[in-house]
Design a protein around this motif. Structure first.
Motif: not given
Length: 215
Positions: A109-125, A159-169
């Motif tokens: 559950a942790f891995i899939i959530s983190q991969v999806l977060r990194a892939a599209q930037g939205s924690t909510t999604v 984790g894995l908040s990348l430049p495709n995440d609004s929170g990063f900016w």
């Protein structure tokens, strides 16, 4: 097919990160070029790739400003992930981890959530998507706490908040950091926080049958 699509995704993601950190390319351009590269490598026609990026960019942009502009580029990047089928294959491929039990379910559950977060930037999604995947799995398993599974999913979304995440900016602009410093402070710090939270969840899972409220 799955292996090829995953390889394309990680190549594009690596291209974005190296372009920003190593070559100091503006994140807006890096995300757009990363999305374009991913579409080309996946065999999408150029016109369809451009249309998907435009749709992702236009759907995300609600105004002007650097934060929204970069978020729009992240939306284009995420749109390419969906159009190429990488997002679907990524989730379906990793759900094989759910064949395990106990701690393995929490880790999955942790891995899939983190991969999806990194892939599209939205924690909510990422949280909603991962929860939808694991809800029926956890409900049908004995000895797996729904509460701990939810916490593991939330830990993955940190984790894995990348430049495709609004929170990063938001952190980048209000903290007056440059991009590499933001990644060191925010991305690395958030990822370590998520891993720490997962460790706590795994420790608690050892007492699932004895601590009240976990089952």
């Amino acid at each position: 097919m799955l292996g090829v699509l995953l390889a394309i995704f990680f190549v594009a993601l690596l291209f974005v990160l190296v372009s920003i950190i190593k070559f100091k390319l503006h994140p807006f351009l890096a995300l757009l070029l990363g999305g374009l590269l991913m579409g080309i490598l996946a065999g999408m026609p150029l016109d369809k790739t451009a249309a998907a990026m435009a749709a992702g960019f236009g759907g995300t942009m609600q105004g002007i400003g650097i934060i929204l502009a970069i978020t729009g580029a992240g939306g284009a990047f995420g749109k390419i992930i969906n159009e190429t089928g990488i997002g679907k294959q990524l989730v379906e491929g990793m759900t094989g981890l759910t064949d395990g039990s106990g701690a393995l379910i929490l880790i999955a559950a942790f891995i899939i959530s983190q991969v999806l977060r990194a892939a599209q930037g939205s924690t909510t999604v990422a949280l909603v998507t991962t929860a939808a995947i694991f809800a029926p799995v956890v409900a049908n398993m004995q000895g797996v706490s729904p509460l701990l599974a939810s916490l593991a999913i939330c830990a993955g979304g940190i984790g894995l908040s990348l430049p495709n995440d609004s929170g990063f900016w938001v952190i980048n602009r209000f903290g007056r950091f440059d991009v590499p410093s933001t990644m060191r402070v925010w991305t690395v710090g958030g990822t370590l926080s998520g891993v720490t939270a997962l460790i706590v969840v795994l420790i608690l899972s050892m007492f699932t049958n004895s601590l009240p409220g976990l089952l």
